[in-house]
Write a protein that holds these residues in place. Structure first.
Motif, short mmCIF file in Angstrom:
data_model
loop_
_atom_site.label_atom_id
_atom_site.label_comp_id
_atom_site.label_asym_id
_atom_site.label_seq_id
_atom_site.Cartn_x
_atom_site.Cartn_y
_atom_site.Cartn_z
N ALA A 114 -7.75 -21.23 2.57
CA ALA A 114 -9.07 -21.09 3.41
C ALA A 114 -10.01 -20.06 2.74
CB ALA A 114 -8.79 -20.41 4.70
N LEU A 115 -9.33 -18.92 1.92
CA LEU A 115 -10.17 -17.77 1.61
C LEU A 115 -10.79 -18.31 -0.02
CD1 LEU A 115 -8.19 -14.71 2.49
CD2 LEU A 115 -10.15 -15.48 3.52
N PHE A 116 -9.81 -18.62 -1.02
CA PHE A 116 -10.23 -18.85 -2.15
C PHE A 116 -10.19 -20.45 -2.62
CE2 PHE A 116 -8.09 -14.76 -1.72
CZ PHE A 116 -9.26 -14.01 -2.09
N GLY A 117 -10.04 -21.34 -1.72
CA GLY A 117 -9.67 -22.52 -2.35
C GLY A 117 -8.69 -23.01 -3.38
N LEU A 118 -7.72 -21.87 -3.45
CA LEU A 118 -6.69 -22.11 -4.35
C LEU A 118 -5.54 -23.44 -3.97
CD1 LEU A 118 -5.93 -18.64 -5.16
CD2 LEU A 118 -6.76 -20.04 -6.69
N PRO A 119 -5.25 -24.19 -4.88
CA PRO A 119 -4.37 -25.25 -4.47
C PRO A 119 -2.96 -25.04 -4.33
CG PRO A 119 -4.63 -25.20 -6.96
CD PRO A 119 -5.29 -24.15 -6.32
N TYR A 120 -2.79 -24.03 -3.21
CA TYR A 120 -1.34 -23.58 -2.64
C TYR A 120 -0.74 -24.97 -2.06
CZ TYR A 120 -0.46 -18.92 -4.00
OH TYR A 120 -0.22 -17.58 -4.83
N ILE A 121 0.54 -25.18 -1.89
CA ILE A 121 1.12 -26.12 -1.45
C ILE A 121 2.55 -25.77 -0.64
CG2 ILE A 121 2.41 -28.56 -1.87
CD1 ILE A 121 0.28 -28.89 -4.29
N TRP A 122 2.78 -26.02 0.35
CA TRP A 122 3.71 -25.66 1.27
C TRP A 122 5.07 -26.34 0.63
CZ3 TRP A 122 5.21 -27.05 7.03
CH2 TRP A 122 6.14 -26.21 7.50
N ALA A 123 6.25 -25.66 0.30
CA ALA A 123 7.26 -25.93 -0.40
C ALA A 123 8.74 -25.18 0.25
CB ALA A 123 7.44 -26.06 -1.78
#
Length: 246
Positions: A114-123
């Motif tokens: 949300a803040l930076f658009g970084l492509p974090y993925i829940w794992a």
């Protein structure tokens, strides 16, 4: 901008901070034409010895905090595995470009996206100490029944009796910012931390489906060209800017 083991000072103060611990750096050299289409606007491949580089990085992220808020162990500490590239912009800033970041903390994933658009993925991600080194593992949480869940496992043996401080290790680890496409423009987010203490390491086991999922198939079929390990650093982030602003 020349690479340096020492970070330039952050402008405008610290907006976020994290601990990075037990960091495994595994890298492959690749043709720059493979990397170029995967970089955000205004960023081109940063080269060493004529090659672009793909990094598979695993570590423990701890005590994440935003602004003056205190760190929280409930969601701010987890094992992260990221696939990253290296780019440089017209201002000469040399930074990381993340293709994916695995994390077991859902609040951290939501906040970073949300803040930076970084492509974090829940794992489901974790790590543990093993004889002579460390083991890291991750499996994405499928959000839809039957959806693919890329998996990752890395075992590294570490030689803590020696350190590495050469031109290639500097190129791969002395990165004082990241580039991320955001609302059609490229965001530059600077960071600083103490110089890395790097030890030589070797991969003793690797199963990776993350590079292929990040648009880099076949990379891990070859032996890595660089394997390093660090006990870690304390990282701080400054105010970001859009491309064109220094």
């Amino acid at each position: 901008m020349e690479l340096s083991r020492t970070a330039p000072p952050l402008r405008g103060g610290v907006v976020a901070a994290q601990e990075w611990r037990q960091v495994a750096f595994v890298h492959w050299r690749v043709d720059p034409t493979i990397v170029a289409p995967l970089l955000p606007p205004g960023v081109v491949p940063d080269l060493f010895d004529g090659s672009a580089w793909v990094g598979l990085i695993a570590f423990r992220l701890g005590d994440a905090r935003i602004g003056p808020l205190p760190p929280t162990s409930r969601w701010g500490s987890f094992t992260e595995v990221n696939v990253r590239l290296y780019g440089v912009d017209a201002a000469g800033r040399r930074g990381v470009v993340f293709r994916s970041l695995e994390a077991s903390s859902l609040p951290a994933v939501i906040a970073a996206r949300a803040l930076f658009g970084l492509p974090y993925i829940w794992a489901r991600s974790d790590q543990r100490q093993i004889a002579g080194g460390w083991q890291y593992a991750s499996r994405r949480r499928g959000l839809r029944p039957g959806s693919p869940e890329p998996r990752f496992r890395l075992d590294v043996a570490v030689d803590e009796t020696r350190t590495v401080d050469d031109a290639l290790s500097l190129f791969l680890t002395a990165r004082w910012g990241l580039f991320q496409e955001r609302f059609g423009r490229t965001l530059w987010l600077p960071n600083e931390h103490e110089p890395w203490v790097l030890h030589p390491a070797r991969v003793t086991a690797l199963h990776d489906e993350l590079c292929a999922a990040a648009g880099l198939p076949g990379i891990v079929d070859a032996a890595p060209d660089s394997v390093l390990f660090s006990p870690g650093v304390d990282a701080r982030f400054g105010l970001g800017s859009m491309n064109g602003a220094v």
